[in-house]
Design an enzyme around this catalytic site. Structure first.
Site, PDB file in Angstrom:
ATOM      1  CG  ASN A 120      24.455  12.976 -11.709  1.00 42.91           C
ATOM      2  OD1 ASN A 120      25.567  13.487 -12.004  1.00 42.91           O
ATOM      3  ND2 ASN A 120      24.239  11.834 -10.867  1.00 42.91           N
ATOM      4  CE  LYS A 162      24.523   7.516 -13.495  1.00 35.33           C
ATOM      5  NZ  LYS A 162      24.924   7.277 -11.949  1.00 35.33           N
ATOM      6  NE  ARG A 206      26.153  14.201  -7.590  1.00 37.15           N
ATOM      7  CZ  ARG A 206      26.882  13.031  -7.851  1.00 37.15           C
ATOM      8  NH1 ARG A 206      27.103  12.471  -9.015  1.00 37.15           N
ATOM      9  NH2 ARG A 206      27.917  12.748  -6.790  1.00 37.15           N
ATOM     10  CG  HIS A 251      28.726  10.183  -1.438  1.00 35.34           C
ATOM     11  ND1 HIS A 251      29.513   9.412  -0.974  1.00 35.34           N
ATOM     12  CD2 HIS A 251      28.446   9.941  -2.634  1.00 35.34           C
ATOM     13  CE1 HIS A 251      30.082   8.817  -1.740  1.00 35.34           C
ATOM     14  NE2 HIS A 251      29.427   8.909  -2.920  1.00 35.34           N
ATOM     15  CG  ASN A 306      32.493   1.711  -7.486  1.00 35.73           C
ATOM     16  OD1 ASN A 306      33.708   1.272  -6.919  1.00 35.73           O
ATOM     17  ND2 ASN A 306      32.289   1.437  -8.818  1.00 35.73           N
ATOM     18  N   GLY A 307      31.957   4.738  -4.555  1.00 34.11           N
ATOM     19  CA  GLY A 307      32.571   5.780  -3.698  1.00 34.11           C
ATOM     20  C   GLY A 307      31.758   5.612  -2.333  1.00 34.11           C
ATOM     21  NE  ARG A 313      36.645   7.550  -5.583  1.00 39.60           N
ATOM     22  CZ  ARG A 313      35.705   8.100  -5.520  1.00 39.60           C
ATOM     23  NH1 ARG A 313      35.202   8.957  -4.237  1.00 39.60           N
ATOM     24  NH2 ARG A 313      34.683   7.779  -6.258  1.00 39.60           N
ATOM     25  NE  ARG A 328      27.522  -6.357  -8.363  1.00 38.64           N
ATOM     26  CZ  ARG A 328      26.788  -5.305  -9.191  1.00 38.64           C
ATOM     27  NH1 ARG A 328      25.188  -5.492  -9.429  1.00 38.64           N
ATOM     28  NH2 ARG A 328      27.228  -4.418  -9.538  1.00 38.64           N
ATOM     29  N   GLY A 343      24.711   1.312  -3.390  1.00 32.82           N
ATOM     30  CA  GLY A 343      24.853  -0.082  -3.857  1.00 32.82           C
ATOM     31  C   GLY A 343      25.327  -1.233  -2.878  1.00 32.82           C
ATOM     32  CD  GLU A 390      20.338   1.685  -1.678  1.00 32.63           C
ATOM     33  OE1 GLU A 390      19.591   1.059  -2.725  1.00 32.63           O
ATOM     34  OE2 GLU A 390      20.687   2.865  -1.746  1.00 32.63           O
ATOM     35  CG  ASN A 391      21.756  -4.054  -3.589  1.00 31.62           C
ATOM     36  OD1 ASN A 391      20.362  -3.895  -3.428  1.00 31.62           O
ATOM     37  ND2 ASN A 391      21.998  -2.964  -4.181  1.00 31.62           N
ATOM     38  CD  GLU A 416      22.938  10.468  -4.245  1.00 32.42           C
ATOM     39  OE1 GLU A 416      22.761   9.337  -5.037  1.00 32.42           O
ATOM     40  OE2 GLU A 416      23.883  10.969  -4.089  1.00 32.42           O
TER      41      GLU A 416
HETATM   42  P1  ADP Z   1      28.618   4.551  -7.256  1.00 30.57           P
HETATM   43  O1  ADP Z   1      27.170   5.624  -7.520  1.00 30.57           O
HETATM   44  O2  ADP Z   1      29.559   5.164  -6.240  1.00 30.57           O
HETATM   45  O3  ADP Z   1      29.017   3.984  -8.679  1.00 30.57           O
HETATM   46  P2  ADP Z   1      26.747   2.638  -6.376  1.00 30.57           P
HETATM   47  O4  ADP Z   1      26.289   3.274  -5.010  1.00 30.57           O
HETATM   48  O5  ADP Z   1      26.053   2.132  -7.433  1.00 30.57           O
HETATM   49  O6  ADP Z   1      28.001   3.279  -6.689  1.00 30.57           O
HETATM   50  O7  ADP Z   1      27.343   1.206  -5.583  1.00 30.57           O
HETATM   51  C1  ADP Z   1      28.119   0.452  -6.548  1.00 30.57           C
HETATM   52  C2  ADP Z   1      28.654  -0.893  -5.767  1.00 30.57           C
HETATM   53  O8  ADP Z   1      27.486  -1.450  -5.108  1.00 30.57           O
HETATM   54  C3  ADP Z   1      29.369  -1.993  -6.610  1.00 30.57           C
HETATM   55  O9  ADP Z   1      30.817  -2.223  -6.086  1.00 30.57           O
HETATM   56  C4  ADP Z   1      28.733  -3.014  -6.512  1.00 30.57           C
HETATM   57  O10 ADP Z   1      29.415  -4.192  -6.670  1.00 30.57           O
HETATM   58  C5  ADP Z   1      27.872  -3.162  -5.166  1.00 30.57           C
HETATM   59  N1  ADP Z   1      26.715  -3.781  -5.267  1.00 30.57           N
HETATM   60  C6  ADP Z   1      25.555  -3.588  -5.962  1.00 30.57           C
HETATM   61  N2  ADP Z   1      24.732  -4.729  -5.629  1.00 30.57           N
HETATM   62  C7  ADP Z   1      25.381  -5.510  -4.888  1.00 30.57           C
HETATM   63  C8  ADP Z   1      24.996  -6.975  -4.118  1.00 30.57           C
HETATM   64  N3  ADP Z   1      24.065  -7.649  -4.622  1.00 30.57           N
HETATM   65  N4  ADP Z   1      26.090  -7.313  -3.503  1.00 30.57           N
HETATM   66  C9  ADP Z   1      27.318  -6.948  -3.273  1.00 30.57           C
HETATM   67  N5  ADP Z   1      27.576  -5.705  -3.837  1.00 30.57           N
HETATM   68  C10 ADP Z   1      26.776  -5.044  -4.581  1.00 30.57           C
END
Ligand code: ADP
Length: 400
Positions: A7, A14, A91, A180, A211-212, A241, A285, A331, A334-335, A384
């Site tokens: 990627n 990556k 990718r 995506h 982030n996206g 964005r 975060r 991100g 899931e979190n 992915e």
């Molecule tokens: P991308 O691939 O678009 O860069 P990701 O899917 O990796 O994005 O997601 C990144 C986002 O997920 C970041 O803004 C990060 O703050 C958020 N994130 C990751 N872990 C946590 C968490 N434990 N709590 C809140 N937000 C989180």
């Protein structure tokens, strides 16, 4: 069969080496700062210590060479020779209207990718560089392109067209493409598996919140609408964005702030979203921390993010004539327990809600809806790379 998944970003690369016999990841890693000072390769072989290699990595070719060296290294390698890599899966961000699925890379495909550069000037050139680098270093090894846009090619015309003069579509390909797609495809398939149902009988709303961020309406296994558009700027509020805004704001801000087209593009892509609203950070975060400490604009940014997701979920339930499952991934999805809860608080009208105990989960596939919910809610970590590896294997086996 071992597949190398690649990627490439403008200054990063990556990779994952996947053993397709059992779909296990043999090694993964990241090359950063390609073409910049201080370039670095971080290589993580499965079951061994992480290795950090500082080197002068002036282009993607050198990056790929270093990745192959790391994979075959006597100490931290996982294969004995490059010959063990049967195929490479890439990718690719933008496949335009030409690719509704993954394809074997040929010279005709490369030409089509080059034709898409105008629509994805930041993304497609590094993807092309990555493919060229692999062709140079691993001649004869089949390569497959897996497109972010492909899964969304099933959208009907009323969903993908913008109400601007039709010639903009005919002449310039201005339409909604969506992004995506690999993630939306993966999590919708996993949802059907977890529900023990056939994908062809389900209406699923997949929320890829990172982030996206983007949402897709997946009806009977096919995407019928998605929130990202001609570019990945449209739709949800994101890290930096804006997501959807009144298009008339663009010329207005350009005049007021004396901006040219590139500057306003940068303003909407890099300075907006939760960063622009909170003034704190683009990282959720940091924003959640600030909101917990009483920062009102950080709290507002989170509320705006959740509200926009809720509106899209409602509109996609309407578009599909109902919904069986809502899925959170990426991100944030899931979190972030608190963000899922904030969004889920608005689902009562659908006869569902989030169970606070089940919701106490991070990075693990799990149903999180209240008992007896009409609409099931899931957290599903996206993968992915696995989709890319699987598609690559499938296309290469058809070659044999
Ligand atoms: P991308 O691939 O678009 O860069 P990701 O899917 O990796 O994005 O997601 C990144 C986002 O997920 C970041 O803004 C990060 O703050 C958020 N994130 C990751 N872990 C946590 C968490 N434990 N709590 C809140 N937000 C989180």
């Amino acid at each position: 069969m071992k597949v190398l998944v690649v990627n490439c970003g403008s200054s990063s690369l990556k990779y994952q080496l996947v053993n397709m016999n059992d779909e296990s990841v043999l090694a993964k890693g990241l090359v950063e700062r390609i073409g910049l000072e201080g370039s670095i390769l971080t290589h993580q072989p499965e079951g061994k210590d992480k290795v950090v290699i500082n080197a002068d990595i002036s282009n993607h070719s050198i990056g790929i060479k270093l990745v192959i060296d790391a994979l075959t290294d006597a100490k931290h390698g996982v294969i004995s020779s490059m010959k063990e890599i049967s195929a490479v899966g890439h990718r690719v961000v933008h496949g335009g209207e030409k690719f509704a699925g993954s394809v074997l890379i040929t010279s005709a495909v490369m030409k089509a990718l080059e034709d898409c550069i105008e629509m994805a000037p930041l993304h497609n050139p590094p993807n092309i560089m990555g493919i060229n680098a692999c062709t140079e270093i691993m001649p004869g090894v089949p390569q497959v392109g897996v497109f972010d846009t492909a899964f969304h090619q099933t959208m009907p015309k009323e969903a993908f067209l913008y109400a601007i003069p039709y010639e903009a579509y005919e002449k310039y390909g201005v339409r909604r493409y969506g992004f995506h797609g690999t993630s939306h495809k993966y999590v919708s398939e996993r949802t059907a598996e977890l529900m023990g149902k056939d994908l062809s009988e389900l209406k699923i709303i997949t929320c890829h919140l990172g982030n996206g961020a983007s949402i897709a309406a997946v009806k009977n296994g096919k995407c019928i609408d998605t929130s990202m558009g001609f570019t990945p700027l449209e739709g949800l509020v994101m890290g930096t964005r804006s997501g959807g805004i009144d298009p008339a704001i663009v010329p207005y801000i350009m005049k007021k702030e004396n901006m040219n087209a590139d500057q306003v593009d940068n303003y909407l892509n890099k300075k907006s979203g939760v960063l622009g609203v909170s003034g704190v950070s683009s990282d959720f975060r940091d924003i959640e921390d600030a909101a917990d400490k009483g920062n009102e604009r950080a709290a507002l940014a989170l509320d705006m993010f959740a509200y926009r997701v809720l509106k899209f979920v409602g509109s996609y339930a309407a578009a599909m004539g109902g919904v069986d499952a809502i899925v959170f991934t990426a991100g944030l999805g899931e979190n972030s327990i608190s963000m899922r809860e904030k969004i889920g608080n608005g689902f009562a009208y659908l006869g569902t809600g989030i169970d606070p105990v089940k919701n106490n989960v991070r990075g693990k596939a799990q149903e999180i809806s209240v008992d007896g919910a009409k609409v099931k809610i899931f957290v599903i970590p996206t993968n992915e790379e696995l989709v890319i590896a699987r598609d690559t294997k499938k296309i290469c086996s058809e070659l044999a």
